[in-house]
Each structure stands twice: as structure tokens, then as C-alpha cells.
Write a protein that holds these residues in place. Structure first.
Motif, mmCIF file in Angstrom:
data_model
loop_
_atom_site.group_PDB
_atom_site.id
_atom_site.type_symbol
_atom_site.label_atom_id
_atom_site.label_comp_id
_atom_site.label_asym_id
_atom_site.label_seq_id
_atom_site.Cartn_x
_atom_site.Cartn_y
_atom_site.Cartn_z
ATOM 1 N N ILE A 73 -5.705 105.710 29.475
ATOM 2 C CA ILE A 73 -5.093 105.893 28.160
ATOM 3 C C ILE A 73 -3.601 105.597 28.270
ATOM 4 C CG2 ILE A 73 -6.762 107.640 27.390
ATOM 5 C CD1 ILE A 73 -4.511 109.738 27.905
ATOM 6 N N THR A 74 -2.929 105.525 27.129
ATOM 7 C CA THR A 74 -1.478 105.388 27.150
ATOM 8 C C THR A 74 -0.889 106.657 26.535
ATOM 9 O OG1 THR A 74 -1.222 104.490 24.940
ATOM 10 C CG2 THR A 74 -1.730 102.913 26.707
ATOM 11 N N HIS A 75 0.428 106.774 26.596
ATOM 12 C CA HIS A 75 1.041 107.996 26.074
ATOM 13 C C HIS A 75 0.806 108.157 24.578
ATOM 14 C CE1 HIS A 75 4.438 105.995 24.084
ATOM 15 N NE2 HIS A 75 4.461 105.159 25.117
ATOM 16 N N LYS A 76 0.487 107.061 23.892
ATOM 17 C CA LYS A 76 0.243 107.126 22.440
ATOM 18 C C LYS A 76 -0.984 107.974 22.117
ATOM 19 C CE LYS A 76 2.397 102.784 21.075
ATOM 20 N NZ LYS A 76 2.440 102.021 22.362
ATOM 21 N N ASP A 77 -1.923 108.066 23.089
ATOM 22 C CA ASP A 77 -3.160 108.819 22.843
ATOM 23 C C ASP A 77 -2.968 110.328 23.002
ATOM 24 O OD1 ASP A 77 -4.682 106.408 22.547
ATOM 25 O OD2 ASP A 77 -4.510 106.155 24.725
ATOM 26 N N ILE A 78 -1.844 110.719 23.568
ATOM 27 C CA ILE A 78 -1.607 112.149 23.830
ATOM 28 C C ILE A 78 -1.165 112.848 22.540
ATOM 29 C CG2 ILE A 78 -0.163 113.787 25.106
ATOM 30 C CD1 ILE A 78 0.019 111.676 27.340
ATOM 31 N N ASP A 79 -1.756 114.046 22.280
ATOM 32 C CA ASP A 79 -1.379 114.800 21.086
ATOM 33 C C ASP A 79 -0.337 115.868 21.391
ATOM 34 O OD1 ASP A 79 -3.453 114.095 18.784
ATOM 35 O OD2 ASP A 79 -4.497 114.049 20.717
ATOM 36 N N GLU A 110 4.539 117.245 20.323
ATOM 37 C CA GLU A 110 4.765 118.690 20.295
ATOM 38 C C GLU A 110 4.683 119.237 21.719
ATOM 39 O OE1 GLU A 110 5.581 120.282 17.672
ATOM 40 O OE2 GLU A 110 4.393 119.720 15.910
ATOM 41 N N LEU A 111 5.342 120.389 21.947
ATOM 42 C CA LEU A 111 5.289 121.057 23.253
ATOM 43 C C LEU A 111 4.574 122.405 23.134
ATOM 44 C CD1 LEU A 111 8.936 120.493 24.510
ATOM 45 C CD2 LEU A 111 6.885 119.810 25.751
ATOM 46 N N VAL A 112 3.854 122.787 24.190
ATOM 47 C CA VAL A 112 3.285 124.138 24.260
ATOM 48 C C VAL A 112 3.602 124.706 25.644
ATOM 49 C CG1 VAL A 112 1.178 125.528 24.284
ATOM 50 C CG2 VAL A 112 1.416 123.716 22.606
ATOM 51 N N GLY A 113 4.310 125.825 25.658
ATOM 52 C CA GLY A 113 4.608 126.519 26.909
ATOM 53 C C GLY A 113 3.435 127.435 27.249
ATOM 54 N N VAL A 114 2.961 127.371 28.505
ATOM 55 C CA VAL A 114 1.738 128.085 28.882
ATOM 56 C C VAL A 114 2.019 129.132 29.961
ATOM 57 C CG1 VAL A 114 -0.551 127.770 29.939
ATOM 58 C CG2 VAL A 114 0.291 126.102 28.277
#
Lengths: 342, 219
Positions: A73-79, A110-114
Motif C-alpha cells: 500500500i502507499t501512505h494514501k491508504d492509511i486512515d 489523524e493521530l491516536v495516542g495509545v
């Protein structure tokens, strides 16, 4: 929906890509990539924050490229981009978080801190299919007996001083065992040849455990016991494992009896120790229960677990705004509001 | 199975619990069976130590008029303890009933628990495994709290040991019964009035709490 997970709270740097197909219910989960690079200090030494952070900074870009290539995949596919907010070592955490922020700005994601511990739990549940188990989370920095109730992973028991993995790692340093692939792994292999049990302190307080006494005892006596020929290195590794793991299995069983649960899930780096898994299995069998465990791909710190916990939170509408993407060394498992479970 | 005419009622973490006849009455029989996962030498050491410790501490409490099951007989060779059968629910179960959910009932339980623990610590018994599963509500008018399960107990006069004992209960409370902080405060208040050295112990408890919380570090 695809999430990128970045993990680097200790000496493992992990990058993972996970896909949740939202057209099915529950979503169909596919692991697209799971790559890792580990920092190994020389035998007799532990990993220091500064060196570990340098290691992460030097390898993270190539690992992300590799993960994208593995996943086709490319970075474009990342949500969404998920990263470890804590707990862990400050330097390594922030070096990875910086990369997460940069990518989020560059790629407009978007970012999510885990929470690292919640990552382990969610990964374990996903891989094993365990529904609502008592979780034993054992690693270099954490030892916790956890169960879910009312939107939180609640800690029923934990180590009152040092973590079990830390105890094993530090004993490996006494014997000068290599840190590659992991000090605990080398103890496990050596322990298979051990036969003679050394009487070690055994400290269980309800569902809590304490390991520092055992470590002090074995550290200060190892030299004498080995030189006199009374015990071999293998015997000491064997004795240490048998004692530490008996304490862990006992407290896990106590939590199961207290809550009335029949399932147990082992997560964290020490969780891939086959002897621990075997002992847990014997305990579960005697109570008509079941053990769930994963192998080193998912037990040991990895990027997928961060992606998995992050994507679950993201699906409930949770994101971490840029100004809140700081890291914290102390972040308790029970601080996280688990919106994605009933 | 070593228990004659026994009916298994529960398998705890430590032992199997049976109801069996004993000298014309019904008794609880606690059987510590060999744990397959533990090294035989370690298992034997822990089991025999815990059988004796439990019987000794129960006896010590009984003499001090603390509500605990009366020990009828101890069979160390078979790891059996015969003791009084208590009619009542565990505090954990009771707190989930309609009656046990009321404010009045919870205040009563908290006072009872605090008093029982205070008296127990006065005679230097440290329970070692205080949870709401190990406290029973006697099903009579007194609704007295009965302390059970002394397998991890020992005798100690150290402030540290007693503070950790309270800490273990606090953790069990917060994990098993979310949002019961007020109730735990009531337990400590009642403990404060019944335990002689409570001032030092409660101060130590503050220290112990900080220690536990440190443990959210690396992974």
C-alpha cells in the motif's frame, strides 16, 4: 480502514499496518505488515534510554518503508496513525512520537495516542479470540493481573517492586548471558537443562507479588553457589523460573477465583516463555479453564498492537489532537476509558 | 478425593472447599490439593506451610474473640482443615444484592470490616489476602463480618505488613467494586477507632500506595 502503528517504548522498535474491513460486522481484521528491529546492548548490560532512542531514530524510517512495501500500500491508504503515548522510557517514546507527528502533518492524517498495556491486551484478544479473559501482562517493565469491568481494564494484582522481566533480565546480566535475541529467552533455554531446585524467597501478597527479594538473594548468592559446584547455571535459571512463574500463576488463579472467570490470556514479552504458558495451562486444566497465548510476533512489543488498540479507539470517534500528543513514562492501564467494549 | 462424604462447593485459588459431616454436624472442609504447575518441592513447602499458618491464625483470632470460623480438626498429612460452616454470603456477593446495595447496608459493612481488621491487627495477625471474597456476612441478626481464608496469613507486629494488608484490600475493592472509594474511607475510619496502632499504620499506607503506583513504567 487502515491504521499505522508505531511502537518504541523500550528496546523494540515496531511498525505495523492493520486493516479493519468495516463492511462486515464485526469488522474483518487483516494484518498487512508487522516489522520490528531490536536494540541489543552487549552482554552484562541493560539498554539505556539514550542509546535506545538513538537506535529508534536510526531505524524508524527504513522500517516504515518496509512495512508499506510488505503491505503493498502507499501512505494514501492509511486512515490513522497510532503511536505509543506511554508507559515506557521517555527518550525512546518521544523519538517515535516525533516521527508520528511528522507523518501526520506530512500526510494529513489523524493521530491516536495509545496506552502500551492496552495495546498488548487488545492484540491478545484479537489474535486468540478470547472474549473476556483475566489477563496476565508480563514484560520487562510490567507485571499486572488485569480484568475488564465497566469500561476499564482494572488491575487486580501487580508487582509491588520490580517487574518479572526486569528480574529475569538482571539475572541474565549476572550470568553474562547474551541480550540477543532476548535475555529472558536465553534463561529459558538454559533452564531446560536445570534439575535442582534452589529454595528462593516466595512473596505473594493477595493478588500482588514482589520480586526484588528473590533477585537480591540470587544475585548475592549466585557466585558462591556456582563456585562451590552446588548448583549449575542451568539449575539457577530453572529455580528462578519455577519460583517466579509459580507466583504469577498463583496470583492469576486467585484473580480468576475471585472474579469467577475461566479464561486467562497471557500477553507481554515474558508471555512467550513456553514454561510459563505450560504452567498456566496446568493451572487452567485443574480448574476446567482455558489459556490463550500468542507467539513472539505478537507477545513481544510490536507496532500491530498499537495499531489495533488505536484503530478501535478511532472507530469510536477518538483522536489525539496535536497539542496532546506528548508522551508519559507513567500511564496506568486503568486510566484508559475503553469506549469500544460493552 | 480425600474428603469422606463431602460435597464440593467451590474451587478457590488455594483449595477445594467441601461440605462434609463432622461429629454429627455439617462442617467446611478445605483441601489443599497438589498444584500440577508447581515444582513438587515448592508445592509441598507452600502447602504444608499454609495449612499450619491458616489453622494457627484462625485459632489466634478465635481466642481474641474475632469472628472467624472455629477450627474443628487439622489433618496436615492430607492437607485438610475441618472448620465451622458459616451461613452467609461473601461481602462481594452481598454487595451485589438489593439489600447490600443500600447506603445503610454499605455503611454497616464498612464499619464491621474496619472493626474486624482493627481487632485482627491488634493481635498481630496479618491476613495476607484480604478481598471481598474472603469476608463473609453472617446470616443472622448480628450481620457480623467473618474473616476467612487465612492461607497467606502470618503473625507480625510490623507496621509495614499491616499497611500492605490494608493496601491489598483497597486494591481488591477498587478493582472489584468500582466507585466505592467512600466505602473504603469508612472502613479506614472504623479501623482507626478499633486498631491501637492505626495512626502509624494508616500513615504507612499512604507510603505503600505511592509504591504501587510507580509500577506503570516500561513495557
Amino acid at each position: 480502514m487502515i491504521a499505522l502503528g508505531l511502537e518504541g517504548s523500550a528496546n523494540k522498535l515496531g511498525v505495523g499496518l492493520i486493516k479493519h474491513d468495516m463492511t462486515t460486522s464485526p469488522p474483518t481484521v487483516t494484518i498487512l505488515a508487522n516489522v520490528r528491529h531490536t536494540y541489543h546492548p552487549p552482554p552484562g548490560e541493560g539498554f539505556l534510554p539514550k542509546d535506545t532512542a538513538l537506535h529508534h531514530r536510526s531505524h524508524i524510517v527504513e522500517l516504515i518503508h518496509q512495512a508499506l512495501a510488505d503491505a503493498h500500500i502507499t501512505h494514501k491508504d492509511i486512515d490513522v496513525i497510532c503511536f505509543t503515548k506511554g508507559p515506557g522510557m521517555g527518550g525512546p517514546l518521544t523519538s517515535v512520537a516525533t516521527v508520528a507527528r511528522t507523518l501526520a502533518l506530512m500526510w494529513n492524517k489523524e493521530l491516536v495516542g495509545v496506552n502500551h498495556c492496552v495495546g498488548h491486551i487488545e492484540m491478545g484478544r484479537q489474535i486468540t479470540g478470547a472474549e473476556n479473559p483475566v489477563v496476565l501482562y508480563v514484560s520487562g517493565g510490567n507485571t499486572q493481573v488485569i480484568a475488564y469491568a465497566e469500561k476499564r481494564y482494572r488491575i487486580f494484582g501487580e508487582a509491588l517492586d520490580i517487574a518479572v522481566g526486569n528480574c529475569l533480565d538482571r539475572f541474565a546480566r549476572v550470568l553474562n548471558l547474551p541480550n540477543d535475541p532476548a535475555p529472558g529467552y536465553n534463561i529459558e533455554q538454559l533452564a531446560k537443562k536445570g534439575t535442582k531446585l534452589l529454595d528462593l524467597p516466595y512473596t505473594v501478597k493477595g493478588m500482588d507479588v514482589s520480586f526484588s527479594g528473590i533477585l537480591s538473594y540470587i544475585e548475592s548468592n549466585a557466585k558462591r553457589l556456582l563456585e562451590s559446584g552446588e548448583y549449575t547455571e542451568a539449575d539457577l535459571c530453572f529455580s528462578l523460573q519455577e519460583t517466579l512463574f509459580a507466583m504469577l500463576v498463583e496470583t492469576t488463579e486467585r484473580a480468576m477465583a475471585h472474579i469467577g472467570s475461566r479464561e486467562v490470556l497471557i500477553v507481554g514479552g515474558v508471555g512467550c516463555n513456553m514454561r510459563l504458558q505450560e504452567m498456566m495451562g496446568q493451572m487452567a486444566e485443574q480448574r476446567g479453564g482455558k489459556v490463550f497465548a500468542t507467539d513472539e510476533r505478537f507477545c513481544i512489543d510490536n507496532g500491530i498492537m498499537i495499531a489495533q488498540a488505536g484503530i478501535l479507539a478511532y472507530q469510536t470517534g477518538y483522536t489525539t489532537p496535536m497539542e496532546k500528543t506528548w508522551c508519559t513514562q507513567r500511564f496506568r492501564t486503568d486510566e484508559v476509558f475503553v469506549a469500544w467494549r460493552d | 478425593m480425600a474428603v469422606h462424604q463431602g460435597t464440593l462447593i467451590k474451587q478457590g485459588a488455594e483449595a477445594r472447599v467441601y461440605i462434609a459431616p463432622f461429629c454429627g454436624r455439617k462442617a467446611i472442609v478445605k483441601e489443599r490439593f497438589a498444584k500440577a504447575y508447581r515444582h513438587p518441592a515448592l508445592d509441598k513447602k507452600l502447602t504444608s506451610r499454609r495449612v499450619t499458618q491458616e489453622a494457627r491464625c484462625l485459632n489466634r483470632c478465635q481466642k481474641a474473640l474475632i469472628d472467624t470460623p472455629t477450627v474443628y480438626m487439622v489433618d496436615v498429612a492430607s492437607s485438610l482443615i475441618y472448620m465451622e460452616l458459616i451461613d452467609g454470603l461473601s461481602v462481594r456477593e452481598y454487595m451485589e444484592t438489593d439489600e447490600g446495595s443500600t447506603q445503610a447496608a454499605r455503611t454497616h459493612i464498612a464499619e464491621e470490616i474496619g472493626r474486624a481488621l482493627g481487632k485482627m491487627h491488634n493481635i498481630d495477625v496479618v491476613h495476607g489476602d484480604l478481598t471481598t471474597s474472603n469476608l463473609l456476612m453472617r446470616n443472622n441478626d448480628s450481620k457480623s463480618v467473618v474473616l476467612i481464608d487465612f492461607g497467606l496469613s502470618y503473625v507480625s507486629n510490623l507496621v509495614e505488613d499491616k499497611a500492605v494488608d490494608l493496601y491489598v484490600l483497597e486494591r481488591a475493592f477498587s478493582s472489584t467494586h468500582p466507585n466505592t472509594e467512600v466505602m473504603f474511607e469508612q472502613i479506614l475510619a472504623s479501623y482507626g477507632t478499633s486498631c491501637k496502632a492505626s495512626k502509624q499504620i494508616l500513615k504507612k499506607l499512604e507510603e505503600v500506595r505511592l509504591r504501587g503506583r510507580k509500577r506503570s513504567m516500561l513495557g
